[in-house]
Design a protein around this motif. Structure first.
Motif, PDB file in Angstrom:
ATOM      1  N   ALA A   1       7.048  28.192 -43.893  1.00  0.00           N
ATOM      2  CA  ALA A   1       5.777  28.431 -44.577  1.00  0.00           C
ATOM      3  C   ALA A   1       4.603  27.835 -43.819  1.00  0.00           C
ATOM      4  O   ALA A   1       3.482  28.337 -43.890  1.00  0.00           O
ATOM      5  N   GLY A   2       4.849  26.751 -43.099  1.00  0.00           N
ATOM      6  CA  GLY A   2       3.779  26.106 -42.351  1.00  0.00           C
ATOM      7  C   GLY A   2       4.329  25.037 -41.441  1.00  0.00           C
ATOM      8  O   GLY A   2       5.467  24.588 -41.604  1.00  0.00           O
ATOM      9  N   ALA A   3       3.497  24.645 -40.470  1.00  0.00           N
ATOM     10  CA  ALA A   3       3.926  23.626 -39.515  1.00  0.00           C
ATOM     11  C   ALA A   3       2.716  22.919 -38.927  1.00  0.00           C
ATOM     12  O   ALA A   3       1.584  23.429 -39.002  1.00  0.00           O
ATOM     13  N   ILE A   4       2.975  21.778 -38.343  1.00  0.00           N
ATOM     14  CA  ILE A   4       1.950  20.966 -37.705  1.00  0.00           C
ATOM     15  C   ILE A   4       2.630  20.157 -36.611  1.00  0.00           C
ATOM     16  O   ILE A   4       3.824  19.868 -36.709  1.00  0.00           O
ATOM     17  N   ARG A   5       1.880  19.811 -35.560  1.00  0.00           N
ATOM     18  CA  ARG A   5       2.468  18.927 -34.552  1.00  0.00           C
ATOM     19  C   ARG A   5       1.582  17.710 -34.374  1.00  0.00           C
ATOM     20  O   ARG A   5       0.375  17.768 -34.584  1.00  0.00           O
ATOM     21  N   LEU A   6       2.229  16.613 -33.999  1.00  0.00           N
ATOM     22  CA  LEU A   6       1.560  15.314 -33.913  1.00  0.00           C
ATOM     23  C   LEU A   6       1.862  14.684 -32.564  1.00  0.00           C
ATOM     24  O   LEU A   6       3.027  14.523 -32.201  1.00  0.00           O
ATOM     25  N   PHE A   7       0.783  14.354 -31.830  1.00  0.00           N
ATOM     26  CA  PHE A   7       0.891  13.664 -30.550  1.00  0.00           C
ATOM     27  C   PHE A   7       0.603  12.205 -30.783  1.00  0.00           C
ATOM     28  O   PHE A   7      -0.470  11.860 -31.277  1.00  0.00           O
ATOM     29  N   SER A   8       1.504  11.351 -30.412  1.00  0.00           N
ATOM     30  CA  SER A   8       1.262   9.913 -30.493  1.00  0.00           C
ATOM     31  C   SER A   8       0.867   9.440 -29.100  1.00  0.00           C
ATOM     32  O   SER A   8       1.701   8.999 -28.311  1.00  0.00           O
ATOM     33  N   ALA A   9      -0.422   9.553 -28.790  1.00  0.00           N
ATOM     34  CA  ALA A   9      -0.914   9.233 -27.454  1.00  0.00           C
ATOM     35  C   ALA A   9      -0.868   7.731 -27.174  1.00  0.00           C
ATOM     36  O   ALA A   9      -0.573   7.319 -26.068  1.00  0.00           O
ATOM     37  N   SER A  10      -1.206   6.919 -28.172  1.00  0.00           N
ATOM     38  CA  SER A  10      -1.219   5.468 -27.999  1.00  0.00           C
ATOM     39  C   SER A  10      -1.373   4.828 -29.369  1.00  0.00           C
ATOM     40  O   SER A  10      -1.441   5.524 -30.372  1.00  0.00           O
ATOM     41  N   ASP A  11      -1.449   3.508 -29.389  1.00  0.00           N
ATOM     42  CA  ASP A  11      -1.680   2.844 -30.668  1.00  0.00           C
ATOM     43  C   ASP A  11      -3.153   2.926 -31.071  1.00  0.00           C
ATOM     44  O   ASP A  11      -3.531   2.481 -32.144  1.00  0.00           O
ATOM     45  N   LYS A  12      -3.986   3.542 -30.220  1.00  0.00           N
ATOM     46  CA  LYS A  12      -5.412   3.695 -30.523  1.00  0.00           C
ATOM     47  C   LYS A  12      -5.814   5.133 -30.825  1.00  0.00           C
ATOM     48  O   LYS A  12      -6.870   5.383 -31.381  1.00  0.00           O
ATOM     49  N   GLU A  13      -4.963   6.106 -30.435  1.00  0.00           N
ATOM     50  CA  GLU A  13      -5.305   7.508 -30.651  1.00  0.00           C
ATOM     51  C   GLU A  13      -4.061   8.354 -30.891  1.00  0.00           C
ATOM     52  O   GLU A  13      -3.083   8.265 -30.166  1.00  0.00           O
ATOM     53  N   ILE A  14      -4.144   9.175 -31.923  1.00  0.00           N
ATOM     54  CA  ILE A  14      -3.108  10.151 -32.255  1.00  0.00           C
ATOM     55  C   ILE A  14      -3.815  11.488 -32.439  1.00  0.00           C
ATOM     56  O   ILE A  14      -4.951  11.530 -32.918  1.00  0.00           O
ATOM     57  N   ARG A  15      -3.166  12.550 -32.055  1.00  0.00           N
ATOM     58  CA  ARG A  15      -3.773  13.879 -32.157  1.00  0.00           C
ATOM     59  C   ARG A  15      -2.898  14.793 -33.003  1.00  0.00           C
ATOM     60  O   ARG A  15      -1.677  14.843 -32.820  1.00  0.00           O
ATOM     61  N   ILE A  16      -3.538  15.511 -33.923  1.00  0.00           N
ATOM     62  CA  ILE A  16      -2.888  16.536 -34.731  1.00  0.00           C
ATOM     63  C   ILE A  16      -3.275  17.887 -34.141  1.00  0.00           C
ATOM     64  O   ILE A  16      -4.429  18.104 -33.771  1.00  0.00           O
TER      65      ILE A  16
ATOM     66  N   GLY B   1      -3.299  30.030 -49.714  1.00  0.00           N
ATOM     67  CA  GLY B   1      -3.897  29.932 -51.036  1.00  0.00           C
ATOM     68  C   GLY B   1      -3.162  28.984 -51.963  1.00  0.00           C
ATOM     69  O   GLY B   1      -3.484  28.889 -53.143  1.00  0.00           O
ATOM     70  N   LEU B   2      -2.181  28.265 -51.417  1.00  0.00           N
ATOM     71  CA  LEU B   2      -1.381  27.337 -52.226  1.00  0.00           C
ATOM     72  C   LEU B   2      -1.706  25.875 -51.937  1.00  0.00           C
ATOM     73  O   LEU B   2      -1.050  24.981 -52.460  1.00  0.00           O
ATOM     74  N   GLY B   3      -2.684  25.636 -51.058  1.00  0.00           N
ATOM     75  CA  GLY B   3      -3.013  24.261 -50.684  1.00  0.00           C
ATOM     76  C   GLY B   3      -2.107  23.708 -49.610  1.00  0.00           C
ATOM     77  O   GLY B   3      -2.077  22.501 -49.370  1.00  0.00           O
ATOM     78  N   LEU B   4      -1.363  24.581 -48.948  1.00  0.00           N
ATOM     79  CA  LEU B   4      -0.401  24.142 -47.947  1.00  0.00           C
ATOM     80  C   LEU B   4      -1.078  23.516 -46.730  1.00  0.00           C
ATOM     81  O   LEU B   4      -0.562  22.555 -46.157  1.00  0.00           O
ATOM     82  N   GLY B   5      -2.240  24.017 -46.348  1.00  0.00           N
ATOM     83  CA  GLY B   5      -2.973  23.421 -45.229  1.00  0.00           C
ATOM     84  C   GLY B   5      -3.290  21.959 -45.507  1.00  0.00           C
ATOM     85  O   GLY B   5      -3.130  21.093 -44.648  1.00  0.00           O
ATOM     86  N   ARG B   6      -3.716  21.662 -46.710  1.00  0.00           N
ATOM     87  CA  ARG B   6      -4.006  20.279 -47.109  1.00  0.00           C
ATOM     88  C   ARG B   6      -2.722  19.449 -47.095  1.00  0.00           C
ATOM     89  O   ARG B   6      -2.697  18.322 -46.601  1.00  0.00           O
ATOM     90  N   ASP B   7      -1.639  20.006 -47.635  1.00  0.00           N
ATOM     91  CA  ASP B   7      -0.361  19.289 -47.645  1.00  0.00           C
ATOM     92  C   ASP B   7       0.094  18.965 -46.221  1.00  0.00           C
ATOM     93  O   ASP B   7       0.567  17.850 -45.951  1.00  0.00           O
TER      94      ASP B   7
END
Length: 155
Positions: free
Chosen positions: A63-78, A89-95
């Protein structure tokens, strides 16, 4: 979160062949076909990231997905926040974003969380505590802005 959806974090190496197929198909369907944008969707960055999948427990569909980069203890990227057309329309983006932000805070509580947002979604990301930190620029012919959420920001 809908009761028929279940979310799970995985490293790329722990994704099944079906997971990788479903992820690439969903991102292709949305980013390339629906948004009519030809770009290198398989960008070589997925193996460096953690992935959060939300699957429909009734159909097994992604239904949905996201990825997370853990660049350092000072910066993370979604990145690559994507919701299937069938589950909008179900609020999935927010979830998905809240799951990404929660995971970022678990990994690096003091890190800033960065993202490159499609410009028309600025208000949505602001509602999650992100602030605009760039002017509008074109990425693959789609207007984008850079945004950041700092530790202790509102959600």
């Amino acid at each position: 979160m809908s009761s028929k959806l279940i979310g799970k974090w995985n490293s790329f190496d722990n994704l099944s062949a079906r997971d990788v197929h479903d992820l690439l198909k969903l991102r292709q369907d949305v980013f390339m076909l629906e948004q009519d944008c030809l770009f290198p969707e398989i960008d070589g960055k997925d193996p460096e990231t953690e992935h959060f999948f939300m699957r429909d427990t009734e159909t097994g569909a992604l239904a949905g997905a996201i990825r997370l980069f853990s660049a350092s203890d000072k910066e993370i990227r979604i990145g690559r926040v994507v919701v299937a057309q069938t589950h909008r329309g179900l609020g999935l983006g927010r979830d998905l974003m809240l799951a990404g932000m929660d995971r970022a805070r678990q990994l690096a509580p003091a890190a800033d969380i960065h993202l490159s947002a499609q410009a028309h979604l600025e208000k949505f990301y602001k509602s999650l505590g992100f602030s605009k930190i760039s002017e509008v620029y074109l990425e693959d012919d789609i207007p984008h802005i850079d945004m950041v959420a700092t530790p202790g920001g509102t959600q």
